[in-house]
Design a protein around this motif. Structure first.
Motif, PDB file in Angstrom:
ATOM      1  N   GLY A 114       0.807  -1.215   0.000  1.00 22.81           N
ATOM      2  CA  GLY A 114       0.000   0.000   0.000  1.00 22.81           C
ATOM      3  C   GLY A 114       0.837   1.260   0.000  1.00 22.81           C
ATOM      4  O   GLY A 114       0.541   2.225  -0.696  1.00 22.81           O
ATOM      5  N   LEU A 115       1.909   1.268   0.776  1.00 24.93           N
ATOM      6  CA  LEU A 115       2.762   2.454   0.852  1.00 24.93           C
ATOM      7  C   LEU A 115       3.424   2.772  -0.483  1.00 24.93           C
ATOM      8  O   LEU A 115       3.532   3.933  -0.876  1.00 24.93           O
ATOM      9  CB  LEU A 115       3.837   2.258   1.920  1.00 24.93           C
ATOM     10  CG  LEU A 115       3.420   2.417   3.382  1.00 24.93           C
ATOM     11  CD1 LEU A 115       4.529   1.923   4.313  1.00 24.93           C
ATOM     12  CD2 LEU A 115       3.076   3.875   3.698  1.00 24.93           C
ATOM     13  N   ALA A 116       3.884   1.749  -1.178  1.00 27.13           N
ATOM     14  CA  ALA A 116       4.686   1.965  -2.392  1.00 27.13           C
ATOM     15  C   ALA A 116       3.898   1.820  -3.687  1.00 27.13           C
ATOM     16  O   ALA A 116       4.436   2.117  -4.752  1.00 27.13           O
ATOM     17  CB  ALA A 116       5.857   0.986  -2.417  1.00 27.13           C
ATOM     18  N   TRP A 117       2.650   1.345  -3.615  1.00 27.80           N
ATOM     19  CA  TRP A 117       1.883   1.071  -4.837  1.00 27.80           C
ATOM     20  C   TRP A 117       2.000   2.211  -5.845  1.00 27.80           C
ATOM     21  O   TRP A 117       1.941   3.364  -5.469  1.00 27.80           O
ATOM     22  CB  TRP A 117       0.405   0.855  -4.470  1.00 27.80           C
ATOM     23  CG  TRP A 117      -0.441   0.449  -5.631  1.00 27.80           C
ATOM     24  CD1 TRP A 117      -0.651  -0.805  -6.107  1.00 27.80           C
ATOM     25  CD2 TRP A 117      -1.205   1.329  -6.474  1.00 27.80           C
ATOM     26  NE1 TRP A 117      -1.487  -0.772  -7.187  1.00 27.80           N
ATOM     27  CE2 TRP A 117      -1.837   0.532  -7.439  1.00 27.80           C
ATOM     28  CE3 TRP A 117      -1.400   2.716  -6.519  1.00 27.80           C
ATOM     29  CZ2 TRP A 117      -2.656   1.063  -8.424  1.00 27.80           C
ATOM     30  CZ3 TRP A 117      -2.211   3.250  -7.499  1.00 27.80           C
ATOM     31  CH2 TRP A 117      -2.830   2.431  -8.434  1.00 27.80           C
ATOM     32  N   PRO A 118       2.217   1.886  -7.119  1.00 26.50           N
ATOM     33  CA  PRO A 118       2.223   0.559  -7.753  1.00 26.50           C
ATOM     34  C   PRO A 118       3.582  -0.147  -7.728  1.00 26.50           C
ATOM     35  O   PRO A 118       3.729  -1.202  -8.345  1.00 26.50           O
ATOM     36  CB  PRO A 118       1.812   0.870  -9.181  1.00 26.50           C
ATOM     37  CG  PRO A 118       2.396   2.228  -9.440  1.00 26.50           C
ATOM     38  CD  PRO A 118       2.289   2.969  -8.129  1.00 26.50           C
ATOM     39  N   ASP A 119       4.550   0.413  -7.021  1.00 25.13           N
ATOM     40  CA  ASP A 119       5.853  -0.237  -6.917  1.00 25.13           C
ATOM     41  C   ASP A 119       5.804  -1.371  -5.895  1.00 25.13           C
ATOM     42  O   ASP A 119       4.840  -1.519  -5.130  1.00 25.13           O
ATOM     43  CB  ASP A 119       6.918   0.773  -6.490  1.00 25.13           C
ATOM     44  CG  ASP A 119       7.170   1.829  -7.554  1.00 25.13           C
ATOM     45  OD1 ASP A 119       6.851   1.562  -8.725  1.00 25.13           O
ATOM     46  OD2 ASP A 119       7.679   2.903  -7.201  1.00 25.13           O
ATOM     47  N   ARG A 120       6.852  -2.162  -5.855  1.00 22.49           N
ATOM     48  CA  ARG A 120       7.033  -3.195  -4.839  1.00 22.49           C
ATOM     49  C   ARG A 120       8.341  -2.897  -4.105  1.00 22.49           C
ATOM     50  O   ARG A 120       9.367  -2.647  -4.746  1.00 22.49           O
ATOM     51  CB  ARG A 120       7.119  -4.582  -5.479  1.00 22.49           C
ATOM     52  CG  ARG A 120       5.890  -5.005  -6.254  1.00 22.49           C
ATOM     53  CD  ARG A 120       4.899  -5.723  -5.375  1.00 22.49           C
ATOM     54  NE  ARG A 120       3.758  -6.235  -6.128  1.00 22.49           N
ATOM     55  CZ  ARG A 120       2.818  -7.012  -5.617  1.00 22.49           C
ATOM     56  NH1 ARG A 120       2.871  -7.370  -4.346  1.00 22.49           N
ATOM     57  NH2 ARG A 120       1.803  -7.426  -6.356  1.00 22.49           N
ATOM     58  N   ILE A 121       8.277  -2.897  -2.778  1.00 21.89           N
ATOM     59  CA  ILE A 121       9.476  -2.618  -1.985  1.00 21.89           C
ATOM     60  C   ILE A 121       9.643  -3.707  -0.931  1.00 21.89           C
ATOM     61  O   ILE A 121       8.713  -4.461  -0.629  1.00 21.89           O
ATOM     62  CB  ILE A 121       9.399  -1.243  -1.289  1.00 21.89           C
ATOM     63  CG1 ILE A 121       8.190  -1.169  -0.361  1.00 21.89           C
ATOM     64  CG2 ILE A 121       9.383  -0.114  -2.315  1.00 21.89           C
ATOM     65  CD1 ILE A 121       8.127   0.082   0.496  1.00 21.89           C
ATOM     66  N   SER A 122      10.825  -3.781  -0.347  1.00 22.55           N
ATOM     67  CA  SER A 122      11.093  -4.735   0.719  1.00 22.55           C
ATOM     68  C   SER A 122      10.199  -4.440   1.919  1.00 22.55           C
ATOM     69  O   SER A 122      10.047  -3.288   2.340  1.00 22.55           O
ATOM     70  CB  SER A 122      12.556  -4.651   1.145  1.00 22.55           C
ATOM     71  OG  SER A 122      12.780  -5.396   2.315  1.00 22.55           O
TER      72      SER A 122
END
Length: 395
Positions: free
Chosen positions: A280-288
């Motif tokens: 949710g925090l990084a959407w649409p990215d994916r983070i650790s």
């Protein structure tokens, strides 16, 4: 890579979701910074969070706890401004400097700041079930008119969101149904006749997830899943008939989408709330996220069961209230909050929780609902009725 730092308000920062959110934020200081935090009573936890993240504001719902925090903030040489007046939660949710709001306040108390964030057009990371269960169409209308971006944080709804097509306009043509998974909680195999003897500590001993006591009790009764069914209806625009619940004790598949061609798309992961929070925090990215990855070589057998209505009588209430007059979902939520609090305070038995919920739904007449004020008035009425019922239960 250079990122525009997102400024985050965390509502309910000392609870399990709030703590996990701050853990993810701390792993990515180049992407996120904390603008404001809020809590109810945990002064020392909030003090430590202020020391680490240096937010501009810290809101304590209780004024005595706010005074205590303010004294400790000053004694530690911190600059965070401590607030506790009515409207402060809404202020830190809608502030012009805020990019995203993690809504992790448990219960209907989280609805007003969620509404404020929606009206202000924020990215709203929704871990508060009650914003949708109580707010329903009124809340969703605020999201639309405010231009807010609503991202679900519950592991089940995040899994559904990740498994649906990106183009939401195609959902009605492509999706047959959504399937919410449930662990079954600590009493999945327990004889229903023995549930009257359950203690609060037993009900809070969840086999897979680390959660607060209220949510843990909801998992033990499966009322959490009833609330998630209601939430899913509003989040994804499905009919009640398109929402199904299946028990999956291992909590590896977090939920599924079945398409018109009978294909099923699922999201899998370890039972760690930092996964949907990071998404949710990084959407649409994916983070650790900091969560442990699945090891399929060591993965236990995955099993599925149909919920037992005798063991979990509260679950079918979700479909009942979705077919009842608008506002009935708010009545169910209010009754359940009162009943769970009474159980945790050892004033009623575990099996009385369902009796309070059902009796309150039968006793409260729902009239036309058009505004948040209507909803909050209905919520207050339902709480009074539920409290009266809880005090006069016969064994």
């Amino acid at each position: 890579m250079t990122f525009h730092k997102q400024r985050i308000t965390v509502l309910g920062s000392t609870g399990s979701i709030g703590v996990s959110t701050l853990d993810v934020i701390a792993r990515h200081p180049e992407r996120f910074e904390v603008f404001a935090l809020s809590a109810a009573k945990q002064v020392d936890v909030m003090l430590a969070q202020c020391a680490q993240f240096k937010p501009q504001y810290a809101v304590m719902v209780s004024e005595p706890h706010a005074r205590e925090l303010a004294e400790k903030i000053k004694a530690n040489g911190l600059t965070t401004q401590v607030l506790s007046t009515p409207g402060d939660l809404e202020m830190i949710a809608a502030h012009e400097q805020v990019d995203a709001v993690m809504a992790a306040i448990v219960g209907a108390a989280g609805l007003p700041p969620c509404m404020a964030a929606a009206h202000a057009g924020k990215r709203l990371l929704l871990a508060n079930k009650e914003a949708l269960v109580v707010g329903g169409d009124v809340f969703m209308q605020a999201v639309r008119t405010g231009g807010a971006q609503l991202l679900p944080i519950d592991s089940e709804h995040s899994a559904i969101f990740q498994s649906l097509p990106e183009d939401a306009t195609s959902w009605p043509q492509r999706v047959e149904k959504i399937i919410l998974t449930a662990s079954g909680g600590p009493f999945r195999t327990r004889d229903p006749a023995t549930l009257r003897h359950v203690t609060p500590d037993e009900a809070c001993a969840h086999p897979n997830w680390v959660m607060g006591r209220k949510i843990s009790v909801d998992s033990a009764t499966m009322m959490n899943k009833a609330l998630e069914v209601i939430e899913a209806k509003y989040l994804f625009g499905m009919t009640p008939e398109q929402i199904e619940v299946v028990i999956h004790p291992q909590s590896i598949i977090h939920s599924m989408v079945q398409y018109r061609d009978t294909s099923v798309v699922a999201q899998l992961g370890t039972p760690d709330m930092r996964v949907p929070i990071a998404y949710g925090l990084a959407w649409p990215d994916r983070i650790s996220s900091g969560a442990q990855a699945l090891d399929f070589r060591a993965l236990a057998t995955m099993t599925f069961e149909v919920p037992n209505d005798e063991r979990f009588p509260g679950l079918p209430l979700a479909w009942d209230v979705l077919k009842a007059p608008v506002g009935s979902t708010a009545v169910l939520n209010a009754a359940n909050e009162v009943a769970v609090a009474a159980f945790l305070n050892k004033k009623i038995r575990f099996d009385h929780i369902h009796r309070v919920n059902q009796a309150t739904l039968e006793a409260v007449a729902v009239s036309a609902i058009a505004t948040i004020e209507d909803l909050l008035a209905l919520d207050a009425q339902a709480r009074r009725v539920a409290d009266h019922i809880a005090q006069h239960l016969e064994s």
